[in-house]
Design a protein around this motif. Structure first.
Motif, PDB file in Angstrom:
ATOM      1  N   GLU A 174      23.242  68.143  16.200  1.00  0.00           N
ATOM      2  CA  GLU A 174      22.053  67.578  16.837  1.00  0.00           C
ATOM      3  C   GLU A 174      21.885  66.123  16.394  1.00  0.00           C
ATOM      4  O   GLU A 174      21.492  65.853  15.268  1.00  0.00           O
ATOM      5  CB  GLU A 174      20.817  68.397  16.475  1.00  0.00           C
ATOM      6  N   PRO A 175      22.168  65.162  17.290  1.00  0.00           N
ATOM      7  CA  PRO A 175      22.171  63.754  16.889  1.00  0.00           C
ATOM      8  C   PRO A 175      20.814  63.231  16.418  1.00  0.00           C
ATOM      9  O   PRO A 175      20.758  62.301  15.628  1.00  0.00           O
ATOM     10  CB  PRO A 175      22.631  63.016  18.146  1.00  0.00           C
ATOM     11  N   TYR A 176      19.718  63.822  16.875  1.00  0.00           N
ATOM     12  CA  TYR A 176      18.400  63.304  16.509  1.00  0.00           C
ATOM     13  C   TYR A 176      17.712  64.126  15.420  1.00  0.00           C
ATOM     14  O   TYR A 176      16.560  63.884  15.098  1.00  0.00           O
ATOM     15  CB  TYR A 176      17.494  63.232  17.746  1.00  0.00           C
ATOM     16  N   TYR A 177      18.422  65.110  14.886  1.00  0.00           N
ATOM     17  CA  TYR A 177      17.825  65.928  13.836  1.00  0.00           C
ATOM     18  C   TYR A 177      17.734  65.124  12.547  1.00  0.00           C
ATOM     19  O   TYR A 177      18.701  64.477  12.132  1.00  0.00           O
ATOM     20  CB  TYR A 177      18.629  67.213  13.597  1.00  0.00           C
ATOM     21  N   ASP A 178      16.583  65.155  11.900  1.00  0.00           N
ATOM     22  CA  ASP A 178      16.362  64.422  10.658  1.00  0.00           C
ATOM     23  C   ASP A 178      15.724  65.377   9.641  1.00  0.00           C
ATOM     24  O   ASP A 178      14.543  65.720   9.751  1.00  0.00           O
ATOM     25  CB  ASP A 178      15.452  63.224  10.923  1.00  0.00           C
TER      26      ASP A 178
END
Length: 164
Positions: free
Chosen positions: A80-84
């Motif tokens: 997930e590229p936007y998972y933080d």
């Protein structure tokens, strides 16, 4: 026949004694603090995890997770590229701000355990909102379970449960 003034004074004194006794009782119960659990118990592992979430302490949260849960988290961060993760912990910490968490029970089966939590939330009062502020003064409670696994003799949280 008694005078009405004496009756009123008697009732007032009885009410005053009742209020003082209730206040003392509440203060004594609150002073006790949270229950203490044996350090190697599933309950202690859950409380350590919850306090790490409250403090927004990523290192302690990761240390409280099982190796399987850490793998799932690493996979989520890759896929997930936007998972933080740190942003999620900030949200979880904020979410726990108005929560009171109590352990209701634990069921241990070999190297696995299920801990049942009771979570009570109280409204924060007045919060900003558009076009009018949001009034949230109620409280509610619910139960949730956490699954733990014993790894190298230590109980670890075996799921990604950041929001309780």
């Amino acid at each position: 026949m008694q005078q009405p003034g004496r009756t009123i004074v008697g009732v007032a004194l009885a009410l005053l004694v009742l209020v003082v006794a209730t206040t003392v009782l509440v203060l004594l119960v609150e002073r006790r603090g949270p229950p203490q659990y044996p350090p190697d118990s599933p309950e202690a592992a859950v409380m350590t995890y919850i306090e790490a979430l409250r403090r927004n302490d990523p290192e302690q949260v990761l240390a409280s997770l099982s190796s399987g849960s850490r793998r799932v988290l690493e996979q989520r961060e890759r896929i997930e590229p936007y998972y933080d993760f740190k942003a999620e912990l900030r949200g979880a910490s904020e979410n726990l701000r108005t929560a009171r968490v109590r352990i209701d029970g634990v069921e241990i089966r070999g190297e696995r355990a299920v801990v049942t939590l009771s979570i009570e939330r109280t409204g924060a009062g007045l919060e900003p909102g558009f076009p009018f502020p949001i009034v949230d003064g109620g409280s509610y409670s619910y139960q949730r379970t956490l699954v733990l696994v014993r790894e190298d003799g230590t109980w670890k949280i075996d799921e990604l449960a950041f929001y309780l």
